[in-house]
Design a protein around this motif. Structure first.
Motif, mmCIF file in Angstrom:
data_model
loop_
_atom_site.group_PDB
_atom_site.id
_atom_site.type_symbol
_atom_site.label_atom_id
_atom_site.label_comp_id
_atom_site.label_asym_id
_atom_site.label_seq_id
_atom_site.Cartn_x
_atom_site.Cartn_y
_atom_site.Cartn_z
ATOM 1 N N UNK A 140 0.751 -1.128 -0.128
ATOM 2 C CA UNK A 140 -0.075 0.107 -0.137
ATOM 3 C C UNK A 140 0.899 1.350 0.070
ATOM 4 N N UNK A 141 1.931 1.275 0.649
ATOM 5 C CA UNK A 141 2.835 2.447 0.708
ATOM 6 C C UNK A 141 3.553 2.576 -0.636
ATOM 7 N N UNK A 142 3.692 1.483 -1.249
ATOM 8 C CA UNK A 142 4.374 1.473 -2.773
ATOM 9 C C UNK A 142 3.580 2.223 -3.594
ATOM 10 N N UNK A 143 2.164 1.716 -3.467
ATOM 11 C CA UNK A 143 1.091 2.268 -4.254
ATOM 12 C C UNK A 143 0.854 3.711 -4.199
ATOM 13 N N UNK A 144 0.713 4.240 -2.677
ATOM 14 C CA UNK A 144 0.560 5.392 -2.145
ATOM 15 C C UNK A 144 1.527 6.400 -2.871
ATOM 16 N N UNK A 152 0.168 7.111 -13.618
ATOM 17 C CA UNK A 152 -0.920 6.636 -13.899
ATOM 18 C C UNK A 152 -1.307 5.390 -13.525
ATOM 19 N N UNK A 153 -2.469 5.129 -13.265
ATOM 20 C CA UNK A 153 -2.819 3.718 -12.535
ATOM 21 C C UNK A 153 -2.531 2.650 -13.538
ATOM 22 N N UNK A 154 -2.611 2.764 -14.811
ATOM 23 C CA UNK A 154 -2.369 1.651 -15.602
ATOM 24 C C UNK A 154 -0.726 1.318 -15.646
ATOM 25 N N UNK A 155 -0.072 2.274 -15.441
ATOM 26 C CA UNK A 155 1.372 2.105 -15.555
ATOM 27 C C UNK A 155 1.701 1.378 -14.117
ATOM 28 N N UNK A 156 0.994 2.015 -13.101
ATOM 29 C CA UNK A 156 1.304 1.546 -11.584
ATOM 30 C C UNK A 156 1.024 -0.070 -11.547
ATOM 31 N N UNK A 157 -0.045 -0.517 -12.066
ATOM 32 C CA UNK A 157 -0.450 -1.792 -12.334
ATOM 33 C C UNK A 157 0.470 -2.656 -13.028
ATOM 34 N N UNK A 158 0.967 -2.197 -14.019
ATOM 35 C CA UNK A 158 1.817 -3.034 -14.804
ATOM 36 C C UNK A 158 3.362 -3.218 -14.244
ATOM 37 N N UNK A 159 3.761 -2.063 -13.426
ATOM 38 C CA UNK A 159 5.088 -2.178 -12.693
ATOM 39 C C UNK A 159 4.915 -3.031 -11.664
ATOM 40 N N UNK A 160 3.803 -3.273 -11.023
ATOM 41 C CA UNK A 160 3.663 -4.290 -9.719
ATOM 42 C C UNK A 160 3.186 -5.540 -10.157
ATOM 43 N N UNK A 161 2.876 -5.706 -11.441
ATOM 44 C CA UNK A 161 2.564 -7.031 -12.069
ATOM 45 C C UNK A 161 1.273 -7.256 -11.359
ATOM 46 N N UNK A 162 0.270 -6.416 -11.166
ATOM 47 C CA UNK A 162 -1.131 -6.658 -10.788
ATOM 48 C C UNK A 162 -2.091 -6.276 -11.632
ATOM 49 N N UNK A 163 -3.398 -6.724 -11.585
ATOM 50 C CA UNK A 163 -4.525 -5.866 -12.340
ATOM 51 C C UNK A 163 -4.923 -4.629 -11.969
ATOM 52 N N UNK A 167 -5.504 -3.064 -8.185
ATOM 53 C CA UNK A 167 -4.897 -1.898 -7.940
ATOM 54 C C UNK A 167 -5.858 -0.906 -7.134
ATOM 55 N N UNK A 168 -7.043 -1.075 -7.714
ATOM 56 C CA UNK A 168 -8.176 -0.142 -7.331
ATOM 57 C C UNK A 168 -8.572 -0.416 -5.885
ATOM 58 N N UNK A 169 -8.644 -1.740 -5.594
ATOM 59 C CA UNK A 169 -9.032 -2.374 -4.288
ATOM 60 C C UNK A 169 -7.677 -1.603 -3.224
ATOM 61 N N UNK A 170 -6.581 -1.892 -3.691
ATOM 62 C CA UNK A 170 -5.449 -1.317 -2.802
ATOM 63 C C UNK A 170 -5.839 0.249 -2.514
ATOM 64 N N UNK A 171 -6.053 0.917 -3.654
ATOM 65 C CA UNK A 171 -6.245 2.223 -3.330
ATOM 66 C C UNK A 171 -7.628 2.579 -2.644
ATOM 67 N N UNK A 172 -8.640 1.930 -2.615
ATOM 68 C CA UNK A 172 -9.586 2.178 -1.632
ATOM 69 C C UNK A 172 -9.287 1.838 -0.139
ATOM 70 N N UNK A 173 -8.600 0.743 -0.121
ATOM 71 C CA UNK A 173 -8.042 0.463 0.999
ATOM 72 C C UNK A 173 -7.314 1.448 1.723
ATOM 73 N N UNK A 174 -6.467 2.074 1.092
ATOM 74 C CA UNK A 174 -5.512 2.968 1.276
ATOM 75 C C UNK A 174 -6.191 4.273 1.715
ATOM 76 N N UNK A 175 -7.211 4.661 1.011
ATOM 77 C CA UNK A 175 -8.220 5.708 1.203
ATOM 78 C C UNK A 175 -8.853 5.646 2.709
ATOM 79 N N UNK A 176 -9.340 4.452 2.748
ATOM 80 C CA UNK A 176 -10.185 4.092 3.830
ATOM 81 C C UNK A 176 -9.341 4.060 5.167
ATOM 82 N N UNK A 177 -8.001 3.855 5.027
ATOM 83 C CA UNK A 177 -7.266 3.885 6.364
ATOM 84 C C UNK A 177 -6.617 5.209 6.588
ATOM 85 N N UNK A 178 -6.462 6.011 5.643
ATOM 86 C CA UNK A 178 -6.115 7.457 5.810
ATOM 87 C C UNK A 178 -7.229 8.329 6.148
ATOM 88 N N UNK A 179 -8.465 7.772 5.780
ATOM 89 C CA UNK A 179 -9.605 8.501 6.012
ATOM 90 C C UNK A 179 -9.694 9.762 5.010
#
Length: 200
Positions: A140-144, A152-163, A167-179
């Motif tokens: 999550x820190x890496x994505x943040x 851009x999100x497409x590039x982030x997903x590609x670099x991290x080898x995830x769909x 990625x969007x699930x991770x981002x939502x979790x980050x937003x939730x944790x950071x409020x």
């Protein structure tokens, strides 16, 4: 008390050493600015308290948290105090979670610093003053950080080898944790908590 100070800024380190020695409560203060010198001194002599900075980039490939772990692996009874200019909740939580005896901001007065060190010597800490912080995972820190850099999100997903869905699930979790609800708020909160170093 006998103190070992490890900081990569010589002017600060030498000045603090001089001020500490002038205190009636400090009988000895060694200052080192290199990792090798620190561990050699740590092993050769006995100290009541170790003062350690977080950012040691001019003196070591490791940060203060990693040095803290090394210290406690050598001597679990060591009293290590993090002395940093980054007065951020996440750093405080990480310090105590990793075994620090206290976390003190470099902006404190000499009187307060000595009082805090005396408390540490008596096995007292300020842990109960740390706000409740939900820590992000390494991924999550890496994505943040990537998002805050403007990738851009497409590039982030590609670099991290995830769909992109993952990625969007991770981002939502980050937003939730950071409020927070968007990237700008996430960026501001990340700086406040210490996930991203402020521009200095």
């Amino acid at each position: 008390m006998k103190i070992l100070l490890f900081d990569d800024h010589r002017l600060f380190g030498e000045s603090l050493k001089k001020l500490l020695i002038e205190s009636q409560f400090v009988s000895l203060c060694y200052y080192v600015e290199r990792e090798n010198d620190f561990f050699r001194t740590f092993r050769e002599k006995e100290f009541d308290i170790i003062l350690l900075d977080i950012n040691l980039k001019n003196s070591s490939e490791k940060n203060g948290f990693e040095i803290l772990a090394d210290i406690l692996s050598i001597n679990p009874d060591s009293k290590v105090v993090i002395l940093s200019s980054y007065d951020m909740p996440i750093y405080k939580k990480m310090a105590f979670d990793k075994g620090a005896a206290d976390f003190i901001n470099k902006s404190v007065s000499m009187e307060e610093l000595v009082e805090r060190l005396k408390r540490v010597l008596c096995n007292k800490t300020y842990y109960n003053k740390i706000p409740d912080v939900e820590v992000l995972t390494e991924r999550e820190i890496e994505i943040l950080r990537a998002i805050c850099k403007g990738d851009i999100k497409k590039k982030i997903a590609k670099n991290l080898f995830i769909s992109e869905r993952t990625l969007y699930n991770h981002i939502q979790n980050i937003y939730d944790k950071l409020e927070v609800s968007n990237t700008v708020e996430a960026y501001n909160k990340a700086i406040k908590l210490g996930y991203i170093e402020p521009l200095m």
